[in-house]
Design an enzyme around this catalytic site. Sequence first.
Site, PDB file in Angstrom:
ATOM      1  N   HIS A 124       0.781  -1.234   0.000  1.00 10.72           N
ATOM      2  CA  HIS A 124       0.000   0.000   0.000  1.00 10.72           C
ATOM      3  C   HIS A 124       0.812   1.283   0.000  1.00 10.72           C
ATOM      4  O   HIS A 124       0.302   2.344  -0.355  1.00 10.72           O
ATOM      5  CB  HIS A 124      -0.925  -0.004   1.229  1.00 10.72           C
ATOM      6  CG  HIS A 124      -2.165   0.818   1.058  1.00 10.72           C
ATOM      7  ND1 HIS A 124      -2.255   1.891   0.202  1.00 10.72           N
ATOM      8  CD2 HIS A 124      -3.377   0.729   1.647  1.00 10.72           C
ATOM      9  CE1 HIS A 124      -3.458   2.416   0.265  1.00 10.72           C
ATOM     10  NE2 HIS A 124      -4.153   1.728   1.124  1.00 10.72           N
TER      11      HIS A 124
ATOM     12  N   TYR B 234     -14.397   6.399   9.146  1.00  8.38           N
ATOM     13  CA  TYR B 234     -13.418   6.807   8.125  1.00  8.38           C
ATOM     14  C   TYR B 234     -13.943   6.405   6.754  1.00  8.38           C
ATOM     15  O   TYR B 234     -14.272   5.248   6.511  1.00  8.38           O
ATOM     16  CB  TYR B 234     -12.091   6.117   8.407  1.00  8.38           C
ATOM     17  CG  TYR B 234     -10.946   6.439   7.468  1.00  8.38           C
ATOM     18  CD1 TYR B 234      -9.879   7.215   7.907  1.00  8.38           C
ATOM     19  CD2 TYR B 234     -10.904   5.966   6.156  1.00  8.38           C
ATOM     20  CE1 TYR B 234      -8.806   7.504   7.073  1.00  8.38           C
ATOM     21  CE2 TYR B 234      -9.853   6.255   5.315  1.00  8.38           C
ATOM     22  CZ  TYR B 234      -8.806   7.022   5.772  1.00  8.38           C
ATOM     23  OH  TYR B 234      -7.753   7.318   4.944  1.00  8.38           O
TER      24      TYR B 234
ATOM     25  N   THR C 129      -4.991  10.750  -0.756  1.00 16.88           N
ATOM     26  CA  THR C 129      -6.320  10.593  -0.171  1.00 16.88           C
ATOM     27  C   THR C 129      -6.571  11.622   0.923  1.00 16.88           C
ATOM     28  O   THR C 129      -5.651  12.266   1.424  1.00 16.88           O
ATOM     29  CB  THR C 129      -6.495   9.186   0.443  1.00 16.88           C
ATOM     30  OG1 THR C 129      -5.528   8.998   1.479  1.00 16.88           O
ATOM     31  CG2 THR C 129      -6.351   8.106  -0.611  1.00 16.88           C
TER      32      THR C 129
END
Length: 790
Positions: free
Chosen positions: A471, A587, A600
């Site tokens: 990630h 979230y 993001t």
Amino acid sequence: MAEAHQAVGFQFTVRPDGVDLKLSQEVIKTIYLSGVTAWKKRAIQFKNGVLAGVYPASPSSWLIVVIAMMSSLYIRIDPSLGMIEALQENLPHRDYLSVQSRAVLSAILFATGLWLFLIYLLRYMLKALLSYHGWIFESHGKMSRSTKVWLSLVKMFSGRRPLLYSFQASLPRLPVPSVDDTIHRYLESVHPLLNSDQYDQMERLANDFKDSKAAQLQRYLILKSWWGTNYVSDWWEEYIYLRGRSPIMVNSNFYIMDLLYITPTHRQAARAGNVVHAMLQYRRKLERGEHAPLRALGTVPMCSTQMERIFNTTRIPGIETDIVQHLTDRKHLVVYHKGRFFLLWLYTGGRHLLPSELETQFQRILNDTSEPQPGELKLAALTAGHRVPWAQSRIKYFGQGVNKVSLDAIESAAFFLTLDDEPQGYDPAKAKSLDSYAKSLLHGKCYDRWFDKSFTLISYPNGKVGVNAEHSWADAPIVGHMWEYVLATDCFHLGYTEEGHCKGDVNKGLPHPSRLQWQIPNECQEVIETSYLSAKLIADDVDFHGYLFHEFGKGLIKKCRCSPDAFIQLALQLAQFRDQGVFCLTYESSMTRMFRDGRTETVRSCTTEAVAFVRAMEDEGATKAQRLALFRKAAEKHQNMYRLAMTGSGIDRHLFCLYLVSKYLGVDSPFLKKVLSEPWRLSTSQTPQQQLNLVDINKFPKYVSAGGGFGPVADDGYGVSYIIVGENLITFHISSKFSSPDTNSCRFGQHICDAMLDIQALFKPENDKTTVEHGCIDLCLTRVSAHFLF
């Protein structure tokens, strides 16, 4: 071995009468073709680099400007206002040039300078236009006159046929929100989660911070935003991902699934051959910058920086922090099968291996019956466990000799491929097929994926495939973009024979894949086993559940004049309250790729309006009209929060960066500590499909992916990923931990389904007596674990 095979192409013998030199014509031809391909690749990259570098202008526009300036010399008009004449007087070695030569050279120099100035002017104007975000706050389906004018200007200044990186220099920088706005929005977001005493305390902390330390920290942050291209992204990558010392398996990595209903071939080697070839085609276009840039409304460009590191990238472990290593022009692949690592060259004769050639190579690996070397079977468990033991072992046991050579081969590979030995995939006849599929992609056996690679491609014996992605280097939509291209190319362009093999002739003359060699001492094997056991504890604790919600989808939600994302998020709030009896900090990830190097931002979905709506839904005395009014108010609030996050006015990234500045300066802030320590007990994400529009899913409804997913974020919370597939399908995927007595993923899935149907019922007329069938495919039987990327 491949090296030995190539070596026989060149032989020489020293004789008393001279040297006897023998050259293989085939090898010489291969070398020649490889060189031609390399130079051709460099030429294309140079050409596309020039095109992207001068965009929105073009090289031909330089010629037009030069011709215009040259023409002015003959019509006695000086558009340069004397600058051409000044250049003539100051040219070096002008005494060796004729008057006409000086005039021509000066005109060309001035034209070139004017052309470069116009390019920067166009870029600046385009950047100024792209800094306007009023269009995103307008009601759906309605566009003001000013936005129409703005859109026309953006199209005009955007040029024609842009390449992938053409807009990078024109993208605006992520703005730093004001401290007052961020604190106001933060207090608004926590108000429904705190009682009056807790809120008063938080408000005092926030005001103390605003009145004392905030201004100093904000100044440093503004300075960073001026100096760097993005004030968040580099710190986000380093401190959220690379400095984490806990295992990245489950906790950070995510996965993507194959097509839900279609398996193009059931031959493992053939499917892997087509998919790998499609990935190589995608990489070639990526290296050349030939992919079209993504654009909102078909006009507003998105940042493409993250795409640079899809291939040839590995996360390298360190004692205190990891680093991301990105290389160029990698020509090999490392394959894992039944505890053995194989090196496979992806090129021959200066070209990619064809799908049929790749199938042959993969079948050779599948047919190999050799045993793993000592310590080789679970070696990849080092990448699944804690980072410090892996970093220490890498230095101690893999710093020299054959171990270093083999590890370098893995870390420098284009990507990593696992030929799995257990079939997976969605099977409606099997109750937990998608749960098993998701867990296999997310963590496998904890030692059969190289979790540090940018992504690991996983191929199953029944023809299914999937991806496990690291990630830190990028977010889910980037991998999703590549995956859409690969699946469409595999199914609609490459195809298979009637027997399920790759199309094309079989080339059995290729050198066999070679085994990587290891000499792993007993001490290192003990570390490997410890990493494996710690990773297995994490994997066994993951509780996955999912389903296909097909009662209605985006089409019906839009008829209700509501955002599909807001609809689903409010359903999640209702499900959370029914499951836990309390509200929690929620979230939702939103992208900020309209800005340079954007990644993001967080949308805090549990708003005061959402809480009011949920309470009305649970209040038997509330009327349908009251509930519907509260729903619309909550949906509008959520949409506004999402728009603010997308346009750089979010809450959490700003507070995160302020906290980092405070740590650098040694400034203690109880407010920032409190904010950064709050747990996200409900973490959600939605990633769009059809980024490339290569497949018409209305015409081919079976060619859709179930999406992908991620592990639970909080020990006592839920991770929910959802993907809106076409007009009539929504896939939900839920993760939690078995070790938490308060969570149950299957139970939460039932609550989500009920909440979706209950909200949809608000839009039905009072006299509509039709019953609504349950929208999930037998929740406890199918358990489709396919939530998309965090």
